[in-house]
Design an enzyme around this catalytic site. Structure first.
Site, PDB file in Angstrom:
ATOM      1  N   HIS A 374       0.826  -1.201   0.000  1.00 42.31           N
ATOM      2  CA  HIS A 374       0.000   0.000   0.000  1.00 42.31           C
ATOM      3  C   HIS A 374       0.860   1.250   0.000  1.00 42.31           C
ATOM      4  O   HIS A 374       1.761   1.387   0.825  1.00 42.31           O
ATOM      5  CB  HIS A 374      -0.935   0.003   1.215  1.00 42.31           C
ATOM      6  CG  HIS A 374      -1.944   1.113   1.154  1.00 42.31           C
ATOM      7  ND1 HIS A 374      -2.035   2.085   2.115  1.00 42.31           N
ATOM      8  CD2 HIS A 374      -2.876   1.404   0.226  1.00 42.31           C
ATOM      9  CE1 HIS A 374      -3.001   2.930   1.785  1.00 42.31           C
ATOM     10  NE2 HIS A 374      -3.532   2.539   0.644  1.00 42.31           N
ATOM     11  N   HIS A 375       0.581   2.108  -0.952  1.00 41.72           N
ATOM     12  CA  HIS A 375       1.232   3.427  -1.023  1.00 41.72           C
ATOM     13  C   HIS A 375       0.167   4.511  -0.998  1.00 41.72           C
ATOM     14  O   HIS A 375      -0.391   4.860  -2.030  1.00 41.72           O
ATOM     15  CB  HIS A 375       2.015   3.574  -2.341  1.00 41.72           C
ATOM     16  CG  HIS A 375       3.291   2.803  -2.399  1.00 41.72           C
ATOM     17  ND1 HIS A 375       4.033   2.678  -3.549  1.00 41.72           N
ATOM     18  CD2 HIS A 375       3.979   2.115  -1.442  1.00 41.72           C
ATOM     19  CE1 HIS A 375       5.116   1.948  -3.308  1.00 41.72           C
ATOM     20  NE2 HIS A 375       5.101   1.585  -2.041  1.00 41.72           N
ATOM     21  N   GLU A 376      -0.120   5.044   0.175  1.00 40.83           N
ATOM     22  CA  GLU A 376      -0.971   6.233   0.218  1.00 40.83           C
ATOM     23  C   GLU A 376      -0.062   7.441   0.061  1.00 40.83           C
ATOM     24  O   GLU A 376       0.900   7.597   0.826  1.00 40.83           O
ATOM     25  CB  GLU A 376      -1.748   6.306   1.529  1.00 40.83           C
ATOM     26  CG  GLU A 376      -2.564   7.586   1.690  1.00 40.83           C
ATOM     27  CD  GLU A 376      -3.545   7.836   0.534  1.00 40.83           C
ATOM     28  OE1 GLU A 376      -4.334   6.928   0.215  1.00 40.83           O
ATOM     29  OE2 GLU A 376      -3.487   8.927  -0.075  1.00 40.83           O
ATOM     30  N   HIS A 454      -6.226   3.797  -6.165  1.00 45.43           N
ATOM     31  CA  HIS A 454      -7.384   4.518  -5.604  1.00 45.43           C
ATOM     32  C   HIS A 454      -7.160   6.013  -5.773  1.00 45.43           C
ATOM     33  O   HIS A 454      -6.031   6.470  -5.878  1.00 45.43           O
ATOM     34  CB  HIS A 454      -7.597   4.113  -4.147  1.00 45.43           C
ATOM     35  CG  HIS A 454      -8.285   2.780  -4.060  1.00 45.43           C
ATOM     36  ND1 HIS A 454      -9.457   2.584  -3.398  1.00 45.43           N
ATOM     37  CD2 HIS A 454      -7.973   1.590  -4.638  1.00 45.43           C
ATOM     38  CE1 HIS A 454      -9.831   1.316  -3.535  1.00 45.43           C
ATOM     39  NE2 HIS A 454      -8.937   0.686  -4.278  1.00 45.43           N
ATOM     40  N   GLU A 455      -8.264   6.744  -5.809  1.00 43.22           N
ATOM     41  CA  GLU A 455      -8.238   8.148  -6.235  1.00 43.22           C
ATOM     42  C   GLU A 455      -7.398   8.272  -7.510  1.00 43.22           C
ATOM     43  O   GLU A 455      -6.426   9.045  -7.569  1.00 43.22           O
ATOM     44  CB  GLU A 455      -7.715   9.075  -5.129  1.00 43.22           C
ATOM     45  CG  GLU A 455      -8.514   9.007  -3.847  1.00 43.22           C
ATOM     46  CD  GLU A 455      -8.114   7.824  -2.957  1.00 43.22           C
ATOM     47  OE1 GLU A 455      -6.926   7.465  -2.953  1.00 43.22           O
ATOM     48  OE2 GLU A 455      -8.994   7.245  -2.288  1.00 43.22           O
ATOM     49  N   GLU A 473     -10.121   2.632  -8.302  1.00 42.74           N
ATOM     50  CA  GLU A 473     -11.340   3.152  -7.683  1.00 42.74           C
ATOM     51  C   GLU A 473     -11.961   4.117  -8.703  1.00 42.74           C
ATOM     52  O   GLU A 473     -12.430   3.680  -9.738  1.00 42.74           O
ATOM     53  CB  GLU A 473     -11.008   3.805  -6.354  1.00 42.74           C
ATOM     54  CG  GLU A 473     -12.219   4.085  -5.480  1.00 42.74           C
ATOM     55  CD  GLU A 473     -11.815   4.749  -4.165  1.00 42.74           C
ATOM     56  OE1 GLU A 473     -12.488   4.509  -3.176  1.00 42.74           O
ATOM     57  OE2 GLU A 473     -10.827   5.537  -4.145  1.00 42.74           O
ATOM     58  N   GLU A 479     -17.000   2.045   0.908  1.00 45.68           N
ATOM     59  CA  GLU A 479     -16.594   2.635   2.189  1.00 45.68           C
ATOM     60  C   GLU A 479     -17.446   3.833   2.586  1.00 45.68           C
ATOM     61  O   GLU A 479     -17.548   4.158   3.772  1.00 45.68           O
ATOM     62  CB  GLU A 479     -15.103   3.013   2.161  1.00 45.68           C
ATOM     63  CG  GLU A 479     -14.731   4.206   1.296  1.00 45.68           C
ATOM     64  CD  GLU A 479     -14.605   3.860  -0.184  1.00 45.68           C
ATOM     65  OE1 GLU A 479     -14.975   2.732  -0.556  1.00 45.68           O
ATOM     66  OE2 GLU A 479     -14.151   4.717  -0.962  1.00 45.68           O
TER      67      GLU A 479
END
Lengths: 675, 675
Positions: A374-376, A454-455, A473, A479
């Protein structure tokens, strides 16, 4: 490849100022008319001879004149027919036929200096794609586009399903259904129904180094390309030779035909990766929903979700039920503090102290479970790009080859250092971010890493060219049901997505919530479906990576319905739409890519429905055991969402499946070949 | 008969003035709520728990008070479940299941004198029927109803397909499609689509001695029964005990499900005729279209159509191509002069001198062709009823047992002698005419005569009770194309009829015109379809008597497409709707009642369409030869209507039929069992 008779009609010189070129689709269903009117370039589209796109402008306004907007003449044109069937390494269908007639038009403008612009139209039976090319030419090298003039001049005030552009977040809105004339500026895909029951969807394909096209209504039923600008107001920074993305218009007689049309994939470049053996669709669980419910945190502290222990719990669960992967969010330094406002604090190679990434990845390997990294980024592109090679290498060394990325950030707020060295702020959808998203895809591909973004930028079929770009996404996911103060996604939401956003490509919707009401955690929120509809989502929403989004304990407590999630594939041989009504209901059957089994999902909005669906997609003469997961007779998304009935029946291709969907309900079926 | 669990909930005394009764359909899809609110009677309908008909008033205003409008209390109620499958002697389907839960409610009104009114609600999965009964009671024998209060309070401003009531002719209008709130007073069936894709149709069943119910919008989305009045303003002249027709509301998830729902037939009385062996569906030609084209006349003179010679020509033609009957219009005295204004001049037992009826009927008998008799009344009911027994006996003696009747007359113009001996004028749709139409059916049945009624009362399922009531007009037929100054029936017309008028019963539309443009006869008119669509009409428009309406020479010149008309049956074992969109397109498959062959018709409005239709209705494991009559690739109703392609293919139940309909086009297929 089949031989196609190509029809090419050149009607020259209708009058002195008008030149017309026409191309017809292989099956003689659509025809494209290109014309110059007093030097301006226009196209229109006819379907069975009826005008469905009225004359629509083409061209550009540049920062430095002369513009590509008038004074054109046709220098040359040539036509071509194409018919090829290609195979997806993974997907909603294995084989896709790409069959079109094309016209390539070279325009020149006798300004001083002379300017050259080419147009390519590909005319399919089910839609049209066109793109601009600005070729190498003496008087133009680097240049800036201030406006793209492309119009989509619709033939009526159609019923439209849309989300607005230039809002606070990326694409995470509920769709509105209004007459066309009620919309202002919207994202694509924009899907419409004419009063005569013809369905259209406007989108784009192969968006690689160009801003996202939104559509602005300029009056009446005319929409115009509205390219998302850079912070300085320029729309496109480019140089010759260049090609724009394809502008796409899907046209079909039924909404289901939009879903099984692959125009957008066909308009993308073929696969650039030699080896795709490492790219594998699958299902995953993860440390995620508990944060949305407020039971755990991304950041450090007592309730930190991404601990070694918790990760092992999910790995055990995935291994026990043969799920492919475990996503771990909140594992790395940067989540403490206001990360959404300042993504620059994320460190992509430094785990929190309570997360022993070596121990976790080793444990996962032993259990034959993939860890999904995961890379936010929080939209901190400068920070992320600086770390990107190291961040990807770090995961590679740990044996992690799937990464979920995130770009939580609002409005025009992506920091960039501009040409003058000043920090400016960009949109998620402008050319700067399109370049970034593409860069990550390419860097990941080099390292044989799959992506779940995502985004994201909206999907435009890049997965054909880079099949490591799995899913994304780019719409309101499940969510929202955990915390949306306005009540989450209404029942119709997932009956609109397949006809709008999903026409662009797969979506990581994160279905499979079994504890629908979570009164202990969020008493004011809930998931607005029945339990059976959660299962149906695995079929009606296509994604090569599908999450089983709920907590392991909620699945352990409901093992009978969970069996469907265990059984359902995420890679398909065939897709058949059995019935469809936008925003109302949808029934899809898909054949497993790796067996003779079929799966069916059917879902409805807030209204109960009954259908009799012939099972003729099953192989004739064979028997199947149908494992049917259906709403109980007393089920209702509002009052009784957990009522589910699971029955088995023997069926053949001659059988009729009786579908009864509760309000907000669904049905999921596995058809197992038995004989 | 299957056992049905009956759910009956009595919620008493919600408040002092409110009493509620609820009945749910056998499959728990619809529920009916009856309630008294401050003494007024109301019903509402829920579908899967969602309100689809809001509380709607019930009751009557009488000429002499007290009225049946308020002050009610529930004296008694009882419930009943019913499940029976019955067989049609002929029809669009052989076996029909009649499965409902019923509630019978006895109301009393404590006026002085006490008045009694009963209500019966039958709740099906696909609709609801209700009727009033005014039982024998001390204070009421003969009485007059001034208004029926029945409401249909719809849940939204639905999209509605309608024709207006109280206009110049009977029902021969083009349907309009507008929001519900744009309509004033309309005929039934009134068909609607909600914004959520649910389809409703309001009509009535078993209209036998009562005026036709039209629907008047009283504000918002509320419709109220508006009974067609007698000339004196009274709506119903009746006496106790009496039962009203059933008010019917069909409700379905798809428009095709409206077509294959048999609510209206189910609510009629079973067959009253012991012997039905003489009742035979079939196809006919006749002396008819040439009059519409102006090539011949009904009246006497040089161009008189109904001559002995011409009749023999048609008999020869019918015999040669195995068609069942020959209609002969204009055979009897009365057609000369203004017969439309004064039907009293018709003589139903006196042929014109150039028509030797004995010779013709003998010739027909030899050739094994039926003569279809004709009684045009011009709306002269007094004249017709006076002659009726003799007129029917006359035909019977000649061996004629099918009669087409006609009631060409405009507005409120049917002469009657009233109670005071004065001549007054009545509507086609009032109780006077309903009684007349019923009388003719009964008189014909006594003599074993079948009826095809033109300018009829609308169909309400009487054919179940009197299967000699075969077919009727009651909508804009194809003859409008020959002379309508406004251009005839537009392409969408026959794509609206199956979802509106035809829900009431069969229609004698008179399809099969092959010379579509007849420029020699009527250069300003034409038929607005392709040739293939003319063939499709034999399937999509159900009628037990179907005309091959064109002139013999036009069929002789086109024997290949004519073969479909020769082959197509008019009596069916099964009917399956394969796709449907009101006003846009429709595809239906029907199985021959007397063989294993299937037939398919598909048609579109002015837009071309493509569909892939699975042939799963064919028996699994069997092979069929498909004889396909389809629009040529260059066909177009406006520019190229004659382009037709006829091909043969071997298919099975696993095959997919590719349907390509030209603008205004159609397709017809015969599937002949070969193995």
């Amino acid at each position: 490849m089949r031989l196609i008779i190509f029809i090419f009609v050149l009607l020259t010189l209708q009058n002195v100022c008008s030149q017309t070129l026409t191309v017809t689709s292989p099956g003689n269903i659509l025809s494209l008319k290109f014309e110059l009117k007093e030097g301006g370039a226009y196209y229109s589209i006819y379907r069975f001879g009826n005008e469905i796109i009225k004359p629509s402008r083409l061209g550009f306004i540049l920062k430095t004149s002369p513009n590509f907007d008038d004074g054109f003449s046709i220098k040359n044109s040539k036509t071509n027919s194409f018919d090829e069937t290609w195979t997806q390494p993974w997907g909603e269908v294995k084989d896709i036929r790409n069959n079109y007639n094309e016209i390539f038009i070279e325009l020149e403008k006798y300004s001083s200096p002379i300017r050259l612009m080419n147009l390519v139209f590909r005319v399919y039976d089910c839609g049209i794609g066109y793109r601009y090319e600005i070729p190498e030419q003496a008087a133009l090298s680097d240049f800036e586009i201030m406006d793209e003039l492309s119009e989509f001049n619709l033939s009526g005030n159609h019923s439209a399903w849309w989300i607005g552009a230039y809002q606070w977040n990326r694409y995470e809105y509920l769709y509105k259904n209004t007459p066309l004339q009620k919309l202002d500026t919207v994202h694509t895909p924009l899907t419409m129904e004419t009063k005569d029951g013809i369905f259209l969807s406007i989108h784009e394909a192969a968006l690689t180094d160009y801003p996202s096209m939104t559509l602005k209504r300029t009056g009446g039923n005319n929409l115009k390309a509205d390219l998302v600008p850079w912070s300085d107001g320029v729309r496109v920074k480019t140089s010759t030779p260049m090609k724009t993305p394809w502008r796409t218009i899907q046209i079909a007689d039924t909404p289901g035909d939009l879903i099984t049309d692959y125009l957008i994939l066909n308009l993308n470049e073929p696969n650039k990766l030699d080896d795709v053996s490492w790219i594998k669709p699958g299902k995953y669980v993860g440390i995620w929903w508990e944060m949305h419910l407020g039971k755990a945190t991304w950041g450090s502290g007592e309730r930190h979700g991404a601990t070694t222990e918790n990760a092992k719990k999910y790995i055990d669960f995935a291994a026990k039920y043969d799920l492919d992967g475990v996503l771990i969010e909140g594992w790395n330094i940067g989540w403490d503090g206001d990360w959404g406002a300042n993504g620059d604090i994320f460190n992509f190679t430094k785990p929190y102290p309570d997360f022993d990434i070596n121990e976790v990845t080793l444990y996962a390997k032993e259990k034959r479970v993939k860890i999904i990294g995961h890379h936010e980024t929080g939209g901190g592109i400068l920070n992320y790009e600086k770390q990107l090679p190291a961040a990807l290498d770090y995961y590679t060394e740990l044996g992690i080859n799937v990464i979920k990325t995130g770009y939580v950030n609002h409005g025009q707020n992506i920091k960039r250092v501009d040409e003058k060295g000043e920090t400016v702020k960009e949109w998620h959808h402008g050319q700067y971010m399109v370049r970034h998203y593409r860069k990550v895809v390419e860097e990941a591909a080099k390292r044989k890493i799959m992506l779940d973004v995502h985004e994201p930028i909206k999907p435009t079929g890049i997965r054909r060219t880079y099949p490591n770009m799995m899913t994304r996404e780019g719409a309101r996911g499940q969510e929202f049901d955990a915390w949306d103060p306005n009540g989450g996604n209404p029942p119709e939401h997932t009956l609109i997505l397949p006809f709008t956003r999903l026409l662009g490509g797969p979506m990581d919707f994160t279905p499979g919530i079994f504890n629908l009401t979570f009164n202990n955690e969020k008493p004011g929120n809930r998931v607005n479906t029945t339990l059976a509809k959660q299962l149906a989502h695995y079929i009606i929403i296509y994604s090569p990576l599908h999450m089983a989004a709920d907590l392991p304990e909620n699945y352990e407590a409901n093992l009978k319905p969970f069996k469907f999630i265990i059984d359902v594939p995420t890679d398909w041989q065939e897709t058949v739409v059995l019935n469809a009504s936008i925003g109302n209901y949808l029934t899809i059957a898909r054949k497993d890519r790796n067996s003779e089994d079929w799966f069916l999902g059917s879902a409805t909005d807030e209204h109960g429905r009954t259908f009799n669906v012939p099972l003729n997609f099953l192989t004739a003469g064979k028997k199947y055991l149908a494992e049917i997961y259906k709403d109980g007779e007393d089920a209702d998304w509002q009052t009784n969402p957990y009522s589910i009935e699971i029955v088995e029946e023997e069926v053949t291709g001659s059988s009729i499946l009786k579908i009864r969907l509760a309000p907000g309900g669904g049905m999921a079926v596995k058809f197992k070949l038995v004989d």
